[in-house]
Design an enzyme around this catalytic site. Sequence first.
Site, short mmCIF file in Angstrom:
data_model
loop_
_atom_site.label_atom_id
_atom_site.label_comp_id
_atom_site.label_asym_id
_atom_site.label_seq_id
_atom_site.Cartn_x
_atom_site.Cartn_y
_atom_site.Cartn_z
N HIS A 1 -40.33 -3.49 21.36
CA HIS A 1 -40.21 -4.81 21.98
C HIS A 1 -38.75 -5.24 22.15
O HIS A 1 -38.48 -6.28 22.75
CB HIS A 1 -41.02 -5.85 21.20
N ASP B 1 -31.58 8.73 29.93
CA ASP B 1 -31.95 9.90 30.73
C ASP B 1 -31.90 11.18 29.90
O ASP B 1 -32.55 12.17 30.24
CB ASP B 1 -31.02 10.03 31.94
N SER C 1 -35.22 -7.79 14.51
CA SER C 1 -36.13 -6.73 14.95
C SER C 1 -35.34 -5.44 15.17
O SER C 1 -34.29 -5.44 15.81
CB SER C 1 -36.81 -7.14 16.25
N HIS D 1 -54.67 20.16 -22.51
CA HIS D 1 -53.34 20.46 -22.01
C HIS D 1 -52.67 21.50 -22.91
O HIS D 1 -52.66 21.35 -24.14
CB HIS D 1 -52.47 19.20 -22.02
#
Length: 578
Positions: free
Chosen positions: A109, A145, A231, A417
Amino acid sequence: MTASKLESIEQQALARYRHLEKQRQAHPAADPEEMDKMLVRSSVINAQDTLSIERIINKNDLLPIAYLETGTKAGRAVCRTTLRNQNGQIQGHGTGFLVSPTLLLTNNHVLDIREAALYAAAEFNYENDENFAPREISSFGFEPDKLFITDEALDFTLVAIQPVAKNGKKISDFGYLPLLSQKGKVLEGEFVSIIQHPKGGPKAVTVRENEVRFLAPDFIHYVSDTEAGSSGSPVFNDQWVVVALHHAAISDPDDSTEWIANEGIRISSILNFLVEWNSANPHPLLAPLLQGVPDLASSVVPMEMGQLGEEWYSGVSGYDPAFLGEGFNVPLPELMAEVAQDRAPSKDGKPVLDYTHFSIAMSKKRRLAFYTAVNINGSELVDVKRGNDKWYFDPRLDKAFQSGPELYEKNDLDRGHLTRRQDPNWGVDAIRANEHTFHFTNCAPQHKNFNQKTWLGLEDYILKNAETHDLKVTVFTGPVFQENDPIYRDEFQIPAEFWKIAVMKKDGNSLSASAYLQTQRDMIGNLEFAYGEYQTYQVPIIQIEALAHLDFGELKAHDALAGKGTGIAIKQMEDIRL
């Protein structure tokens, strides 16, 4: 960006936040995968940050002073994004940050189309110095680009940036913020920091009291101070690792002038998107960003299958023979010739399986460990809670050489264990170490009374002494494999005896080794009913070598019972000879 688009983003964020609130109220119990998250969280902590585990587990607010310096360095890669139209008129501001030597990340945005990027600029050093004087701004244009990737659902845009600014500064002068792909870089209840350009103004930072409220698959919600212009800001954990891309403030639905939280997009979700995008459209500019990023969808084995993906074991330390200090090397034992062919190598041919602070050698025939070896650092022990007791197969070892749930279900056998759960839980890797002890490779069938009584007392004694006296201790543990061990469920032989050897420095200038043996033979005759007395004995190490078919080399020369023909019964811990 139109006001209606921003309003839509904020409404969606509010809906997600409310949904998570309702879920939390309906299911207040702890997340069953919390230890999995803690395991990942510990894996991205710098080993030198000795305060980090306390911050995560005990909510200690102490921070190393280097936190400020590191944050300042991280902030160099953050810039103000100035939006202009084709006539050069300013349309608004946002924030962005470099994530590779050539790429900048911000919100969809903020830069939603290539044309918007063509007229925008990334302004670095738009901030005040320590004397509150403005620094020289370096303004870079974008090169959409070359690369422009955007997604509205995750609200991010990744765009190429020019290498040289109008004032001649190079983009490489500002560094970049590397992105880590795994989830778990921050946990609910931790705090985040955000470097941003609020209202398009000079660079600012929020630190502390910015609590993470909720973690969703793609989003994170946190309480923090942000404003318009923020933002596209990076959201950091305490180690200044980027955990999210900030994109929306969540207003109180009952009072639009009040804000209840903020929302960011998880970096792991953005990277997953980019991995998929790059697989269909390979691009050279993405290579530095995605280097080392796995395709998580294919590499992680679902938890319900009882197996973790191999990436959970990358970089583990394993047992360290030099752990006790220079001149006190304690190598792993060698398997004697009569059992050497029974060793179960890992899939990549390694003779032992390395975990965090411990290692294991496995038997193919018995599908149990020949031995485990662990380093215990008493000065750095961390009290990691036990959690949900999930046990895992190790994907690095053929499953045919591991004994799983089919051995332990519906009987009085504990998954005992071998390397005790608490023993490797020290230092910044404590959480990962705790989880690593819950592998079927690290357990053996022990009657519940054996596992929870006298043997436990011995283990407590060793660990408490290590902690009380800040000792470093090396412990070897294993079962005794005998041909007459009882066969259970037509498939498994249950070891009747177990051994343990503890090694430490005595008076700081010599090694001390002591060996112990205990039987559960009276217990396993009838697994539905336990009877009979059982004792622990301290015995000469050479006796353990003969029983376990192991060679401990020079270690037996440091045995307190060296040369003794028989062992001594341990009725109380004071009976132990060191």
